[in-house]
Write an enzyme that holds these catalytic residues in place. Structure first.
Site, PDB file in Angstrom:
ATOM      1  N   GLY A  12      -5.381   2.636  -5.596  1.00  0.00           N
ATOM      2  CA  GLY A  12      -5.073   1.207  -5.529  1.00  0.00           C
ATOM      3  C   GLY A  12      -6.051   0.379  -4.712  1.00  0.00           C
ATOM      4  O   GLY A  12      -7.266   0.497  -4.852  1.00  0.00           O
ATOM      5  N   SER A 116       2.189  -7.840   3.210  1.00  0.00           N
ATOM      6  CA  SER A 116       2.794  -8.074   1.894  1.00  0.00           C
ATOM      7  C   SER A 116       3.449  -9.451   1.893  1.00  0.00           C
ATOM      8  O   SER A 116       3.907  -9.917   2.937  1.00  0.00           O
ATOM      9  CB  SER A 116       3.857  -7.010   1.623  1.00  0.00           C
ATOM     10  OG  SER A 116       4.650  -7.369   0.520  1.00  0.00           O
ATOM     11  N   TYR A 157      11.425  -1.884   3.132  1.00  0.00           N
ATOM     12  CA  TYR A 157      10.020  -2.219   2.850  1.00  0.00           C
ATOM     13  C   TYR A 157       9.640  -3.528   3.546  1.00  0.00           C
ATOM     14  O   TYR A 157       8.641  -3.594   4.271  1.00  0.00           O
ATOM     15  CB  TYR A 157       9.805  -2.332   1.333  1.00  0.00           C
ATOM     16  CG  TYR A 157       8.374  -2.639   0.973  1.00  0.00           C
ATOM     17  CD1 TYR A 157       7.397  -1.639   1.003  1.00  0.00           C
ATOM     18  CD2 TYR A 157       7.975  -3.920   0.604  1.00  0.00           C
ATOM     19  CE1 TYR A 157       6.074  -1.917   0.679  1.00  0.00           C
ATOM     20  CE2 TYR A 157       6.660  -4.207   0.286  1.00  0.00           C
ATOM     21  CZ  TYR A 157       5.715  -3.203   0.321  1.00  0.00           C
ATOM     22  OH  TYR A 157       4.400  -3.472   0.009  1.00  0.00           O
TER      23      TYR A 157
HETATM   24  P1  NAD Z   1      -1.170   2.835  -3.964  1.00  0.00           P
HETATM   25  O1  NAD Z   1       0.055   3.647  -4.154  1.00  0.00           O
HETATM   26  O2  NAD Z   1      -2.122   2.717  -5.082  1.00  0.00           O
HETATM   27  O3  NAD Z   1      -1.967   3.352  -2.670  1.00  0.00           O
HETATM   28  C1  NAD Z   1      -1.312   3.719  -1.490  1.00  0.00           C
HETATM   29  C2  NAD Z   1      -2.063   4.894  -0.883  1.00  0.00           C
HETATM   30  O4  NAD Z   1      -1.358   5.278   0.312  1.00  0.00           O
HETATM   31  C3  NAD Z   1      -2.113   6.131  -1.791  1.00  0.00           C
HETATM   32  O5  NAD Z   1      -3.435   6.597  -1.924  1.00  0.00           O
HETATM   33  C4  NAD Z   1      -1.236   7.130  -1.089  1.00  0.00           C
HETATM   34  O6  NAD Z   1      -1.615   8.482  -1.270  1.00  0.00           O
HETATM   35  C5  NAD Z   1      -1.357   6.682   0.364  1.00  0.00           C
HETATM   36  N1  NAD Z   1      -0.243   7.215   1.131  1.00  0.00           N
HETATM   37  C6  NAD Z   1       1.086   7.118   0.822  1.00  0.00           C
HETATM   38  N2  NAD Z   1       1.814   7.848   1.674  1.00  0.00           N
HETATM   39  C7  NAD Z   1       0.941   8.410   2.537  1.00  0.00           C
HETATM   40  C8  NAD Z   1       1.094   9.300   3.633  1.00  0.00           C
HETATM   41  N3  NAD Z   1       2.307   9.771   3.994  1.00  0.00           N
HETATM   42  N4  NAD Z   1       0.007   9.688   4.305  1.00  0.00           N
HETATM   43  C9  NAD Z   1      -1.235   9.248   3.936  1.00  0.00           C
HETATM   44  N5  NAD Z   1      -1.439   8.413   2.901  1.00  0.00           N
HETATM   45  C10 NAD Z   1      -0.364   8.012   2.195  1.00  0.00           C
HETATM   46  O7  NAD Z   1      -0.650   1.412  -3.493  1.00  0.00           O
HETATM   47  P2  NAD Z   1      -1.363   0.003  -3.262  1.00  0.00           P
HETATM   48  O8  NAD Z   1      -0.622  -0.964  -4.072  1.00  0.00           O
HETATM   49  O9  NAD Z   1      -2.838   0.078  -3.329  1.00  0.00           O
HETATM   50  O10 NAD Z   1      -0.890  -0.247  -1.764  1.00  0.00           O
HETATM   51  C11 NAD Z   1      -1.784  -0.476  -0.695  1.00  0.00           C
HETATM   52  C12 NAD Z   1      -1.046  -1.281   0.360  1.00  0.00           C
HETATM   53  O11 NAD Z   1      -0.744  -2.569  -0.186  1.00  0.00           O
HETATM   54  C13 NAD Z   1       0.299  -0.693   0.784  1.00  0.00           C
HETATM   55  O12 NAD Z   1       0.439  -0.848   2.177  1.00  0.00           O
HETATM   56  C14 NAD Z   1       1.311  -1.554   0.063  1.00  0.00           C
HETATM   57  O13 NAD Z   1       2.531  -1.617   0.735  1.00  0.00           O
HETATM   58  C15 NAD Z   1       0.598  -2.889   0.057  1.00  0.00           C
HETATM   59  N6  NAD Z   1       1.052  -3.839  -0.974  1.00  0.00           N
HETATM   60  C16 NAD Z   1       1.005  -3.502  -2.292  1.00  0.00           C
HETATM   61  C17 NAD Z   1       1.391  -4.432  -3.238  1.00  0.00           C
HETATM   62  C18 NAD Z   1       1.309  -4.149  -4.712  1.00  0.00           C
HETATM   63  O14 NAD Z   1       1.893  -4.909  -5.502  1.00  0.00           O
HETATM   64  N7  NAD Z   1       0.593  -3.148  -5.153  1.00  0.00           N
HETATM   65  C19 NAD Z   1       1.859  -5.688  -2.828  1.00  0.00           C
HETATM   66  C20 NAD Z   1       1.913  -5.997  -1.476  1.00  0.00           C
HETATM   67  C21 NAD Z   1       1.490  -5.055  -0.556  1.00  0.00           C
END
Ligand code: NAD
Length: 281
Positions: A12, A116, A157
């Site tokens: 991501g 977020s 969350y």
């Molecule tokens: P994603 O799932 O693609 O990436 C998240 C990463 O975190 C993954 O590579 C995963 O392996 C890693 N991770 C999860 N648990 C873990 C652990 N216990 N130890 C080490 N690594 C761990 O998600 P994303 O959407 O790229 O999210 C990135 C950030 O953005 C997050 O903090 C998420 O809350 C935030 N976010 C996402 C969105 C969305 O719509 N995608 C919106 C707002 C905020």
């Protein structure tokens, strides 16, 4: 060229940030539970300590910046709820506390915490859960959300993201951070098309909510767009950016809260800070 640590690097937005910085020629130390330079489980205390220590060794005690993107989206199950709280909150603050001396050693470091827009667009998040996380008490935070039924994952969350955002704003302005040349800011995305969002779309109940959520510009953000914001917030352009929360969410925060912000500070509070900052030059 600088040396940066990026958590959540395997997927991501974290992965997009790694690609962006490496394309610019920077050295990036990646941290994730899989497929990373530093493989660690940020949901455990040992995992967080090991991740912090291994990055400090890899960067030789000097970090030009960091992106804290590891995180889990809302989903049911006791173990999952605990992981959301620990990875999204402790997985950021414990690493940053341990990395602070290495960031200070760079003299002009930049940190981007991925928050977020759930922080301002989720109604009725229990303040007790946020306070408990800020005090480092995950059990108490989880107890504070136990009566929310099917809405509980969204509460945990949002509480984790409110807490990490407040932690960043409280620390960003302190002498040990701002005064040590470290610029600590928060990027607050809305729905961005990543595996985390796909997990929500694959769940019937959550998909209905995500798909109906009002986004003035429509559609979803792309991880590469958010990576450009991270790159900017890690650059010299952010020298004067401190404790800010940048919403990149297609307009939902503005739609729901258009008149809530900006809100003037109470006069009494300004007087207190003027007195505290007097004489600091
Ligand atoms: P994603 O799932 O693609 O990436 C998240 C990463 O975190 C993954 O590579 C995963 O392996 C890693 N991770 C999860 N648990 C873990 C652990 N216990 N130890 C080490 N690594 C761990 O998600 P994303 O959407 O790229 O999210 C990135 C950030 O953005 C997050 O903090 C998420 O809350 C935030 N976010 C996402 C969105 C969305 O719509 N995608 C919106 C707002 C905020």
């Amino acid at each position: 060229m600088g040396t940066y640590a990026i958590t959540g690097s395997a997927s991501g937005m974290g992965a997009a940030a790694v690609a962006r910085l490496r394309a610019d020629g920077h050295t990036v130390i990646t941290v994730d539970i899989k497929d990373a330079d530093v493989v660690a489980d940020l949901s455990t205390s040992d995992g967080r300590a090991a991740a912090a220590a291994q990055v400090l060794t890899a960067c030789d005690g000097r970090l030009d910046g960091a992106v804290l993107a590891a995180g889990l989206g809302p989903s049911q199950g006791a173990e999952r709820l605990r992981m959301i709280a620990t990875v999204n909150y402790l997985g950021v603050v414990e690493l940053l506390e341990r990395w602070r001396p290495a960031l200070a050693a760079a003299a002009n470091a930049k940190v981007v915490v991925i928050g977020s827009n759930s922080t301002t667009t989720t109604p009725a998040v229990p303040a007790r859960a946020v306070r408990a996380l800020l005090a480092g008490d995950v059990d108490k935070a989880l107890r504070a959300t136990r009566l929310y039924g099917p809405g509980r994952p969204a509460m945990v969350y949002a509480a984790s993201k409110i807490a990490v955002t407040r932690w960043a704003r409280r620390h960003a302005v302190r002498p040990e951070w701002a005064g040590a040349g470290i610029r600590l800011n928060v990027l607050a995305p809305g729905a961005v098309m990543t595996p985390l969002l796909q997990e929500q779309l694959d769940n019937k109940r959550q998909a209905r909510f995500v798909e109906r959520f009002p986004v003035p510009v429509g559609g979803y953000g792309q991880p590469e767009q958010l990576a450009e914001w991270m790159r900017f917030m890690l650059s010299d352009a952010a020298d004067f950016l401190c404790g800010s929360v940048i919403f990149v969410d297609g307009g939902t925060d503005s739609l729901f809260r258009r008149d809530d912000w900006p809100r003037p500070v109470p006069a009494r509070r300004i007087i207190g800070y003027v007195q505290r900052f007097r004489g600091r030059g």
